[in-house]
Design a protein around this motif. Structure first.
Motif, PDB file in Angstrom:
ATOM      1  N   ALA B 119      -7.785  24.701  -3.784  1.00  0.00           N
ATOM      2  CA  ALA B 119      -7.677  24.834  -1.989  1.00  0.00           C
ATOM      3  C   ALA B 119      -7.225  25.946  -1.999  1.00  0.00           C
ATOM      4  CB  ALA B 119      -6.302  23.094  -2.498  1.00  0.00           C
ATOM      5  N   ILE B 120      -6.781  27.025  -2.866  1.00  0.00           N
ATOM      6  CA  ILE B 120      -6.011  28.208  -3.033  1.00  0.00           C
ATOM      7  C   ILE B 120      -7.348  28.969  -2.775  1.00  0.00           C
ATOM      8  CG2 ILE B 120      -4.801  30.170  -4.060  1.00  0.00           C
ATOM      9  CD1 ILE B 120      -3.350  27.829  -5.154  1.00  0.00           C
ATOM     10  N   VAL B 126      -2.197  29.523   0.545  1.00  0.00           N
ATOM     11  CA  VAL B 126      -1.147  28.664  -0.400  1.00  0.00           C
ATOM     12  C   VAL B 126      -0.403  29.389  -1.394  1.00  0.00           C
ATOM     13  CG1 VAL B 126      -1.475  26.266  -1.376  1.00  0.00           C
ATOM     14  CG2 VAL B 126      -2.470  26.715   1.109  1.00  0.00           C
ATOM     15  N   GLY B 127      -1.843  29.569  -2.025  1.00  0.00           N
ATOM     16  CA  GLY B 127      -1.405  30.746  -3.483  1.00  0.00           C
ATOM     17  C   GLY B 127      -0.524  31.623  -3.200  1.00  0.00           C
ATOM     18  N   THR B 128       0.019  32.325  -2.238  1.00  0.00           N
ATOM     19  CA  THR B 128       0.802  33.366  -1.539  1.00  0.00           C
ATOM     20  C   THR B 128       2.799  32.299  -1.660  1.00  0.00           C
ATOM     21  OG1 THR B 128       0.235  33.800  -0.142  1.00  0.00           O
ATOM     22  CG2 THR B 128      -0.519  35.081  -1.663  1.00  0.00           C
ATOM     23  N   GLN B 129       2.294  31.714  -0.904  1.00  0.00           N
ATOM     24  CA  GLN B 129       3.353  30.831  -0.725  1.00  0.00           C
ATOM     25  C   GLN B 129       3.968  29.852  -2.061  1.00  0.00           C
ATOM     26  OE1 GLN B 129       5.275  30.772   1.731  1.00  0.00           O
ATOM     27  NE2 GLN B 129       6.376  28.909   1.115  1.00  0.00           N
ATOM     28  N   LEU B 130       3.717  29.031  -2.543  1.00  0.00           N
ATOM     29  CA  LEU B 130       3.590  28.577  -3.759  1.00  0.00           C
ATOM     30  C   LEU B 130       5.023  29.081  -4.764  1.00  0.00           C
ATOM     31  CD1 LEU B 130       1.123  26.398  -4.927  1.00  0.00           C
ATOM     32  CD2 LEU B 130       2.269  25.259  -3.109  1.00  0.00           C
ATOM     33  N   GLN B 177      -2.679  34.916  -8.260  1.00  0.00           N
ATOM     34  CA  GLN B 177      -3.995  36.284  -8.575  1.00  0.00           C
ATOM     35  C   GLN B 177      -4.260  35.826  -7.459  1.00  0.00           C
ATOM     36  OE1 GLN B 177      -0.781  38.632 -10.258  1.00  0.00           O
ATOM     37  NE2 GLN B 177      -2.633  38.109 -12.223  1.00  0.00           N
ATOM     38  N   HIS B 178      -5.001  34.918  -8.241  1.00  0.00           N
ATOM     39  CA  HIS B 178      -6.377  34.788  -7.098  1.00  0.00           C
ATOM     40  C   HIS B 178      -6.897  34.554  -5.988  1.00  0.00           C
ATOM     41  CE1 HIS B 178      -9.956  33.004  -6.892  1.00  0.00           C
ATOM     42  NE2 HIS B 178      -9.968  31.703  -6.107  1.00  0.00           N
ATOM     43  N   ALA B 179      -5.422  33.851  -5.329  1.00  0.00           N
ATOM     44  CA  ALA B 179      -5.112  34.340  -4.143  1.00  0.00           C
ATOM     45  C   ALA B 179      -5.550  35.714  -3.630  1.00  0.00           C
ATOM     46  CB  ALA B 179      -3.604  33.830  -3.298  1.00  0.00           C
TER      47      ALA B 179
END
Lengths: 248, 248
Positions: B119-120, B126-130, B177-179
């Motif tokens: 999903a990210i 989303v990855g930076t928001q979580l 990191q992945h985002a």
DNA sequence: ACCTGAACACCGTTCAAGT
DNA sequence: ACCTGAACACCGTTCAAGT
């Protein structure tokens, strides 16, 4: 190594002294006496961040702190983002310098992790900054220091990449989580109230019995101990996978 | 459970139909036909985020997307922060709904983790928001679903809190990191070049032999596989500490 | 009640002009 | 070369006024 202890701009100051010899006795400007530099700007940024929080870091606040013009910053720093990354690197550099030298690599990993945790407790903005960019200097520093200890543990090659990224990712995630909590609860007295409210919120938001139990556990909850427990789970996983070393 | 698949505003629409019965045949305004709602606003936010990235999410962009006034947003959403959290929750809700039902809890944990990862990959914001807020709905959802599986694994009480927070923190850190990587490298063709540049940067920034080796490994590096390796390390650690279950 | 859009109080960044 | 500060092009949020 340590960017922060170098004496600043000796050449420029001596030049202005030579000039004042043949003109009027020092112009007595209302400006600051020292010249600007990247180091001074980053120092000022850290002070602003520590007192006003991440939202308080504006170029205007930094220039006010240094009593200079807005544009002067951009002669030494390309970006506000770079300034934030440099400030985080300054804090992490000190942690890495202090948390050195333990012969047992497992104890060294714990010491490094705890050093980062305590630094984020003191400077919550570091915790929110670190997960933002994997290539920023502070993160690379953490990566290297942990990688060395994992190597001492006998992990190498792809296993080292996997273990290192797992540990770094865990630390960055925990850093952000703890920073959000530390940001919200500045004084230690309101901490119990805060945890109580979180527990109530969890219980209200989610009727699942597991979540209710976890919410109840929040009351006697120690962030630092839980963080360290996570590090130990990770270490156990790494050692278990590479073939049964002595249990922790 | 799933906020996003519910049909929107049935009552309001039927009311307006009843009204048009006794007035002129629909006022034919140049505005959008449907009424505003929190769901519609969050949907629009997700679309803006997916096309323009996190920096592209402005209240003005959302209102343009919905062809309404700026202030209308604040009748349904208190904040821009809350809007971002709601958008992330929308994406995570779908993941949690799809990645259900595996009888083996270890496989279920992996499936949940991979679902979040993918999903990210699709929605880097989303990855930076979580990692930004531990109490946002999306994070609580992740916590609960992973907690249930850990419980099925036989972990309970404080051990469950420790294992759950470790796993959640790892996932949030890895997500960020992945985002950051996915944000920088949109097309798959430039990916190899990108990794090459990172490797060169690492080698240049850091002369330590361990880092040079890790940099070299970046070339044939699979983010997804490495992410899963981290999940397995944590699972091994959790199972090893609670007394020797069968190795993974 | 819901919506509008002008107004307010900010931002980061640039750049001609000064020393 | 280094610094200044006005100017530019944006922000999120509010709120009197409309329907």
């Amino acid at each position: 190594m340590d960017r922060w202890s170098t004496p600043l701009l000796l050449d420029q100051r001596s030049k202005s002294v030579k000039m004042s010899f043949m003109t009027t006795p020092a112009p007595r400007t209302p400006r600051r006496s020292d010249a600007l530099s990247r180091e001074r700007i980053v120092e000022a940024a850290i002070e602003v961040l520590d007192t006003a929080g991440e939202s308080g870091l504006t170029v205007r606040a930094v220039t006010a702190h240094l009593s200079t013009g807005r544009g002067a910053i951009y002669h030494h720093v390309t970006n506000k983002d770079e300034l934030l990354a440099a400030a985080a690197d300054g804090v992490i550099s000190q942690v890495m310098a202090t948390a050195v030298g333990d012969e047992d690599p497992r104890r060294a990993v714990r010491a490094l992790a705890l050093g980062i945790f305590d630094a984020i407790d003191d400077h919550p903005w570091v915790g929110t900054q670190l997960p933002r960019d994997p290539l920023q200097p502070a993160v690379l520093q953490i990566w290297r220091n942990l990688g060395v200890q994992l190597h001492h543990l006998g992990v190498a090659g792809t296993a080292l990449s996997d273990a290192g990224s797992a540990l770094v990712n865990y630390i960055l995630g925990a850093a952000a989580q703890h920073a959000a909590g530390a940001r919200r609860v500045p004084d230690d007295a309101a901490r119990k109230d805060h945890l109580g409210r979180i527990a109530a919120q969890w219980a209200q938001l989610d009727a699942h019995p597991l979540m209710r139990e976890s919410a109840a556990l929040l009351h006697e909850h120690d962030d630092r101990a839980q963080f360290l427990a996570g590090v130990d789970i990770f270490l156990a996983g790494v050692l278990h996978r590479k073939g049964g070393t002595a249990p922790l």
